[in-house]
Design a protein around this motif. Structure first.
Motif, PDB file in Angstrom:
ATOM      1  N   TYR A 217      35.151  42.105  13.256  1.00  0.00           N
ATOM      2  CA  TYR A 217      34.401  43.102  13.484  1.00  0.00           C
ATOM      3  C   TYR A 217      35.094  44.398  13.192  1.00  0.00           C
ATOM      4  O   TYR A 217      34.323  45.355  13.821  1.00  0.00           O
ATOM      5  CB  TYR A 217      33.643  42.752  14.817  1.00  0.00           C
ATOM      6  CG  TYR A 217      33.119  41.427  14.710  1.00  0.00           C
ATOM      7  CD1 TYR A 217      31.885  41.225  13.897  1.00  0.00           C
ATOM      8  CD2 TYR A 217      33.527  40.280  15.625  1.00  0.00           C
ATOM      9  CE1 TYR A 217      31.306  39.988  13.863  1.00  0.00           C
ATOM     10  CE2 TYR A 217      32.926  39.102  15.552  1.00  0.00           C
ATOM     11  CZ  TYR A 217      31.678  38.909  14.557  1.00  0.00           C
ATOM     12  OH  TYR A 217      31.400  37.746  14.463  1.00  0.00           O
TER      13      TYR A 217
ATOM     14  N   SER B   4      24.870  50.127  13.451  1.00  0.00           N
ATOM     15  CA  SER B   4      24.335  48.740  13.617  1.00  0.00           C
ATOM     16  C   SER B   4      24.000  47.781  12.461  1.00  0.00           C
ATOM     17  O   SER B   4      24.125  46.606  12.418  1.00  0.00           O
ATOM     18  CB  SER B   4      22.861  48.953  14.357  1.00  0.00           C
ATOM     19  OG  SER B   4      23.239  49.845  15.363  1.00  0.00           O
TER      20      SER B   4
ATOM     21  N   CYS C 107      25.711  47.903   9.757  1.00  0.00           N
ATOM     22  CA  CYS C 107      26.881  47.108   9.197  1.00  0.00           C
ATOM     23  C   CYS C 107      27.443  46.064   9.890  1.00  0.00           C
ATOM     24  O   CYS C 107      27.745  45.091   9.480  1.00  0.00           O
ATOM     25  CB  CYS C 107      28.029  48.209   9.274  1.00  0.00           C
ATOM     26  SG  CYS C 107      27.773  49.690   8.400  1.00  0.00           S
ATOM     27  N   ARG C 108      27.351  46.128  11.179  1.00  0.00           N
ATOM     28  CA  ARG C 108      27.647  45.230  12.243  1.00  0.00           C
ATOM     29  C   ARG C 108      26.711  44.130  12.462  1.00  0.00           C
ATOM     30  O   ARG C 108      27.528  42.948  12.533  1.00  0.00           O
ATOM     31  CB  ARG C 108      27.907  45.954  13.657  1.00  0.00           C
ATOM     32  CG  ARG C 108      27.993  45.197  14.729  1.00  0.00           C
ATOM     33  CD  ARG C 108      29.801  44.660  14.813  1.00  0.00           C
ATOM     34  NE  ARG C 108      30.034  43.512  15.538  1.00  0.00           N
ATOM     35  CZ  ARG C 108      30.422  43.537  16.853  1.00  0.00           C
ATOM     36  NH1 ARG C 108      30.951  44.764  17.379  1.00  0.00           N
ATOM     37  NH2 ARG C 108      30.816  42.359  17.597  1.00  0.00           N
ATOM     38  N   TYR C 109      25.414  44.490  12.438  1.00  0.00           N
ATOM     39  CA  TYR C 109      24.623  43.278  12.483  1.00  0.00           C
ATOM     40  C   TYR C 109      23.645  42.594  11.386  1.00  0.00           C
ATOM     41  O   TYR C 109      23.094  41.700  11.569  1.00  0.00           O
ATOM     42  CB  TYR C 109      23.734  43.448  13.778  1.00  0.00           C
ATOM     43  CG  TYR C 109      24.691  43.803  15.080  1.00  0.00           C
ATOM     44  CD1 TYR C 109      25.393  42.887  15.571  1.00  0.00           C
ATOM     45  CD2 TYR C 109      24.700  45.054  15.778  1.00  0.00           C
ATOM     46  CE1 TYR C 109      26.326  43.028  16.883  1.00  0.00           C
ATOM     47  CE2 TYR C 109      25.476  45.265  16.643  1.00  0.00           C
ATOM     48  CZ  TYR C 109      26.105  44.265  17.462  1.00  0.00           C
ATOM     49  OH  TYR C 109      26.832  44.405  18.326  1.00  0.00           O
TER      50      TYR C 109
ATOM     51  N   TRP D 211      31.939  50.560  14.969  1.00  0.00           N
ATOM     52  CA  TRP D 211      31.522  49.385  14.750  1.00  0.00           C
ATOM     53  C   TRP D 211      31.410  48.755  16.337  1.00  0.00           C
ATOM     54  O   TRP D 211      31.324  47.511  16.319  1.00  0.00           O
ATOM     55  CB  TRP D 211      32.818  48.572  14.037  1.00  0.00           C
ATOM     56  CG  TRP D 211      32.710  48.713  12.654  1.00  0.00           C
ATOM     57  CD1 TRP D 211      32.962  49.899  11.877  1.00  0.00           C
ATOM     58  CD2 TRP D 211      32.032  47.825  11.456  1.00  0.00           C
ATOM     59  NE1 TRP D 211      32.582  49.940  10.537  1.00  0.00           N
ATOM     60  CE2 TRP D 211      32.157  48.520  10.385  1.00  0.00           C
ATOM     61  CE3 TRP D 211      31.704  46.665  11.672  1.00  0.00           C
ATOM     62  CZ2 TRP D 211      31.790  48.087   9.061  1.00  0.00           C
ATOM     63  CZ3 TRP D 211      31.285  45.967  10.545  1.00  0.00           C
ATOM     64  CH2 TRP D 211      31.210  46.898   9.180  1.00  0.00           C
ATOM     65  N   ASP D 212      31.352  49.704  17.203  1.00  0.00           N
ATOM     66  CA  ASP D 212      31.135  49.084  18.665  1.00  0.00           C
ATOM     67  C   ASP D 212      32.371  47.986  19.052  1.00  0.00           C
ATOM     68  O   ASP D 212      31.871  47.051  19.528  1.00  0.00           O
ATOM     69  CB  ASP D 212      29.918  48.417  18.849  1.00  0.00           C
ATOM     70  CG  ASP D 212      29.301  48.413  20.154  1.00  0.00           C
ATOM     71  OD1 ASP D 212      29.961  49.217  21.064  1.00  0.00           O
ATOM     72  OD2 ASP D 212      28.211  47.723  20.315  1.00  0.00           O
TER      73      ASP D 212
ATOM     74  N   GLY E  18      35.731  47.593  11.046  1.00  0.00           N
ATOM     75  CA  GLY E  18      35.482  47.925   9.680  1.00  0.00           C
ATOM     76  C   GLY E  18      36.410  48.896   9.028  1.00  0.00           C
ATOM     77  O   GLY E  18      36.181  49.243   7.910  1.00  0.00           O
TER      78      GLY E  18
ATOM     79  N   ARG F 224      23.135  40.095  19.296  1.00  0.00           N
ATOM     80  CA  ARG F 224      24.625  40.644  19.209  1.00  0.00           C
ATOM     81  C   ARG F 224      25.288  39.363  18.774  1.00  0.00           C
ATOM     82  O   ARG F 224      26.331  38.927  19.507  1.00  0.00           O
ATOM     83  CB  ARG F 224      25.172  41.022  20.566  1.00  0.00           C
ATOM     84  CG  ARG F 224      24.665  42.445  20.990  1.00  0.00           C
ATOM     85  CD  ARG F 224      25.196  42.678  22.382  1.00  0.00           C
ATOM     86  NE  ARG F 224      24.912  44.085  22.504  1.00  0.00           N
ATOM     87  CZ  ARG F 224      25.353  45.349  22.199  1.00  0.00           C
ATOM     88  NH1 ARG F 224      26.684  45.089  21.614  1.00  0.00           N
ATOM     89  NH2 ARG F 224      25.169  46.513  22.514  1.00  0.00           N
TER      90      ARG F 224
END
Lengths: 440, 157, 325
Positions: A222, A159, A161-163, A210-211, A224, A111
């Motif tokens: 973070y 996931s 996109c984010r990570y 995007w959590d 999006g 993360r």
């Protein structure tokens, strides 16, 4: 200033159809770019995949989208869509209560943006080949699409996109400088909000892909800008604001992964300026001939500059400054100051590359595959650099402006952590001089 | 009042550095001939220096495939096949530093086949260094005169 | 919501199918002839079929660098084949046979290997039997050395030679010129009262009288386009690929056993009087027609017309002789 108060913008964002229309066009264009890379001419400057990805898209991204709209590109990016539609089992329908696929949580130790740092570096090391070879570009584009689909099947939300997304990493970093932000209006409304539909989803939209819990947003990195929370918020508590540039940087980051992202981007811009735009043929050979010993040395030097030379001097500079914070935290906080400078390095580098090669866009528009078409009558547009007389002043403006911007950021960061900004400003000054020498 | 005065001086200094015409003592114009080899994807020599007013001849010798040479700013070019040396004549009447690049697609790295022509001095480099120094000075100056400026806790939750 | 969901799924599917299908359809219907440097495959396809009298439409494109296209032994203007662009070309053949098409812009050491064939079928009314080239009828061994035993002290001048041309024991004719080397002329004149320098001058005069200004200009153009990259722009055998050929020759020699004389050599030096004074036009014709058989010298027989080869040869001697302007 709240943009969502504008009478046109609010309904346009609240309805999902305008965005969907853009998505469909983007996805078709993306798939066409992949196909063009495989079946079109192998000559990069005449192939849609190279011209539209590395010249047109790149120009829009780094010169317009990121500096002015932050993650604006992510709002229309087609890469996560097929995976997301499959993940939800729907394009428009409200989400099911029961997840259709594995829907795992992203592992805790990942993360952070280290995977994005690595994915960017992997592409950066092969960039000379990637930038010039249509089928390699097509493979990478396809790989990103399928990686996004695969991760959507296994993990929850976006996931990829984010990570993992190599582009998303630096867009997030530089989106902090943009004058656009998505934030909540009243904190208290979120505190008492029942069920938090912006994060968990509701009948009107999906939980944050995007959590991110919008109520906790303090910086753009973070978020999006997917606009789902505008649709799901039952209290109309989400706003898109126009704000001063680089407002997020007033509170420096304390994360070491983000600090290194700043170094990766700053150093890459400098290395590219030297290798791609410099007059040194041996460097170009080394960068292009992937797999040879010269390339290996190039790769090692590339990584050494990013992870040892620049951070090393930077750390040495702030080593002796007085502060209550440990070096690691000071390092991370002060690295925030490199964000505007890095962005302006990329702007200055891209100006040269894009203005020189923009005329390829017209030719490629009419003959995207190099099959002898002339769709719009522009197929025979000759290559000609544009605006060469204002290039050097524009680059000077970008770099000196970036230096001032970064120095101001450094002063704010120094104030925030009660330390001296002089070593950081000196560092920025020196790297700016190097970049000026490389570009001008 | 005092600080504004200094700021004004710095801005004027910046404008002067950015726009003042640089005129050095004139150097008697010469005729110069460069023989430049072109291969995939480099020129040799790749850095040329001439004085303003020089009459320059560039002989381009391609050693593998057809290459070209286009000079930014001057907007002139030539094309050379291997075995057929091409010559480009021009007056170096625009001072500054210019990239020259291949304008005949010659393979993958063609867009990055680049050399550098400096006519007189690389004036934008010196101007930009001057501007950077003024910028750095002004920052220290602002910092020392207005320390209360940096409180910006306008974060919306 | 249900109907809109369905509609958007249909739209998305259409967009994807359209983005894939449309270009694939047009791509599959566009037969291109791809040009790549010889190391990467040369022409694809390299065999083209056509019929006598029927127009042959070609779409040519280059996948890497600048190439050119022309058909050998035909009176046609070569066309450029540019990277990522398509050149349309229509050819009509009036005689059946196998034609050679070739790359006309230098694209590396192996540029001359970029050749293909056009097989033209059909029947033709006039069939001329091909006559054997002069070097064959004269039985010249073109692989043997032909160096001149003596060479001129100064560059022979056609202008000076003209004044002695009235009192010659030899008949000047095209056949005589083509079959003899300048040294043979020099040798035949040894019984006369002329000095050595004057005898060389006569040879220069004979050589000039057998060519024209147009021929020389045409030869010069052919030389620049086809020969200078190896033999040098001034004929000294020091073209931009000369070093590469030497390096290649050295590698080949290492991999071969024995003293095979016909391995890569440095390109012939046309400024060397020993070589040129000893060579007759017929010998040079043989070398150009057949090529150097592994020396790196291409075979030009299927490319140049006979006329072009004689023009080229006339130009080669101008590296030795001083001609009147």
């Amino acid at each position: 200033m709240e943009l969502t108060r504008l009478p046109i913008l609010k309904p346009a964002l609240k309805s999902r159809y305008p965005q969907l229309a853009v998505f469909i066009v983007m996805l078709a264009g993306y798939i066409f770019a992949i196909l063009a890379g495989f079946i079109g001419t192998p000559v990069g400057s005449r192939n849609f995949s190279i011209v539209f990805v590395w010249i047109a898209w790149w120009a829009i991204l780094i010169l317009v989208a990121v500096p002015f709209f932050g993650r604006g590109w992510c709002a229309v990016c087609p890469i996560p869509l097929p995976g997301e539609w499959l993940q939800r089992g729907a394009v428009l329908n409200p989400p099911d209560k029961k997840p259709k696929w594995l829907n795992l949580r992203w592992p805790k130790f990942l993360r952070n943006i280290w995977l994005q740092n690595i994915s960017f570096l992997l592409l950066a090391l092969f960039s000379s080949v990637l930038l010039t070879t249509p089928n390699i570009t097509a493979i990478i584009l396809a790989a990103m699409l399928f990686a996004a689909i695969g991760l959507s099947m296994v993990f929850e939300r976006r996931s990829f996109c984010r990570y993992l997304c190599p582009v998303g990493g630096f867009i997030g970093l530089y989106s902090q400088t943009a004058p656009i932000e998505l934030r909540i209006k009243e904190k208290q409304v979120c505190v008492v909000c029942d069920g938090k539909p912006c994060y968990n989803g509701s009948q009107t939209g999906y939980g944050c892909p995007w959590d991110v819990f919008p109520g906790g947003l303090r910086k753009n990195t973070y978020c999006g800008l997917c606009m789902e929370c505008i649709r799901t918020c039952p209290h109309d508590n989400i706003a898109i604001n126009l704000r001063p540039f680089s407002a997020d940087l007033a509170k420096p980051s304390a994360r070491i992964d983000e600090a290194f992202k700043a170094f990766i981007m700053l150093a890459s811009a400098m290395i590219y300026a030297g290798v791609l735009l410099g007059p040194w043929g041996a460097l170009k050979d080394a960068a292009y001939n992937v797999g040879t010993s010269a390339w290996l040395i190039y790769a090692i030097i590339f990584l050494a500059i990013i992870f040892a030379v620049l951070p090393g001097f930077f750390a040495l500079g702030i080593l002796k400054t007085k502060s209550a914070l440990p070096l690691k935290q000071r390092f991370a906080s002060f690295a925030t100051a490199l964000i505007p400078l890095g962005l302006m390095f990329w702007v200055a580098f891209s100006l040269s590359f894009v203005l020189t090669n923009a005329s390829y866009i017209l030719a490629s528009l009419s003959d995207p595959l190099g099959l002898g078409w002339n769709l719009f009558g522009t197929a025979s547009t000759a290559w000609k650099p544009m605006l060469t007389s204002i290039l050097a002043p524009a680059q000077t403006l970008a770099l000196v402006g970036g230096l001032i911007w970064s120095a101001r950021t450094a002063q704010k960061a120094a104030n925030e952590i009660k330390s001296s900004s002089i070593p950081v400003i000196t560092f920025c000054f020196i790297v700016t001089l190097v970049m000026l020498w490389l570009l001008l | 009042m005092h600080s504004r005065f200094f700021l004004l001086i710095l801005i004027i200094a910046g404008l002067v550095v950015a726009f003042v015409p640089l005129s050095f003592r004139p150097i008697a114009p010469q005729e110069r001939t460069f023989r430049i080899g072109a291969r995939q994807f480099a020129y040799s020599p790749s850095e040329l220096k001439v004085n303003p007013g020089d009459k320059v001849t560039i002989q381009l010798v391609s050693t593998d495939v057809v290459h070209g040479l286009y000079i930014d700013g001057y907007d002139i070019s030539i094309e050379a096949d291997p075995g057929q040396t091409a010559a480009l004549n021009f007056f170096a009447d625009k001072p500054g530093s210019f990239r020259f690049r291949c304008n005949v697609t010659c393979g993958a790295m063609h867009p990055f086949m680049i050399g550098k022509l400096t006519v007189g001095s690389n004036q934008w480099l010196y101007r930009s260094i001057g501007l950077s120094i003024i910028a750095a000075i002004s920052l220290f100056f602002i910092r020392s005169t207005r320390p209360s400026d940096r409180q910006l806790p306008i974060t919306i939750y | 919501m249900k109907r809109l969901e369905l509609l958007s799924r249909i739209l998305i599917t259409l967009a994807i199918v359209g983005a894939v299908g449309t270009p694939l359809y047009f791509w599959s219907r566009t037969p291109l002839i791809h040009a790549r440097i010889a190391e990467n495959g040369g022409w694809t396809p390299d065999v083209i079929r056509a019929n006598v009298g029927e127009p042959l439409h070609l779409k040519l494109t280059s996948d890497d660098v600048v190439h050119g296209f022309a058909v050998g032994q035909m009176d046609m203007q070569s066309v450029d084949v540019l990277p990522g662009k398509v050149t349309d070309l229509t050819l009509i053949f009036d005689k059946p046979g196998i034609y050679t098409f070739y790359c006309t812009r230098w694209c590396g050491l192996n540029h001359w290997r970029m050749r293909g064939t056009i097989e033209v079928g059909g029947s033709s009314s006039d069939t001329q039997p091909a006559s054997a080239p002069l070097y064959v009828t004269l039985k010249i061994n073109i692989d043997a050395p032909h160096n001149a035993p003596t060479i001129p002290v100064q560059k022979p001048s056609a202008l000076r030679g003209q004044s002695f041309s009235t009192q010659l024991p030899i008949t000047n004719s095209t056949n005589y010129y083509r079959a003899n080397s300048p040294y043979q002329v020099f040798d035949e004149l040894s019984n006369t009262s002329l000095t050595e320098t004057e005898r060389w001058d006569v040879a220069a005069y004979l050589w000039q009288s057998n060519t024209t200004a147009e021929s020389l200009a045409n030869g010069q153009r052919l030389y620049a386009q086809n020969c200078a990259a190896c033999h040098g722009e001034n004929g000294a055998g020091d073209g931009v690929f000369a070093d590469d050929l030497t390096a290649l020759g050295a590698t080949l020699q290492r991999s071969m056993t024995g003293d095979n004389k016909m391995t890569m050599q440095t390109p012939a030096d046309f400024t060397d009087p020993k070589r040129m004074m000893g060579a007759s036009p017929a010998l040079l014709q043989g070398k150009i027609l057949r090529g150097g058989m592994g020396t790196g010298m291409p075979m030009w027989g299927s490319i140049f017309t006979e006329e072009q080869i004689w023009d080229l040869i006339a130009y080669l001697y101008s590296f030795q002789f001083e001609y009147q302007k």
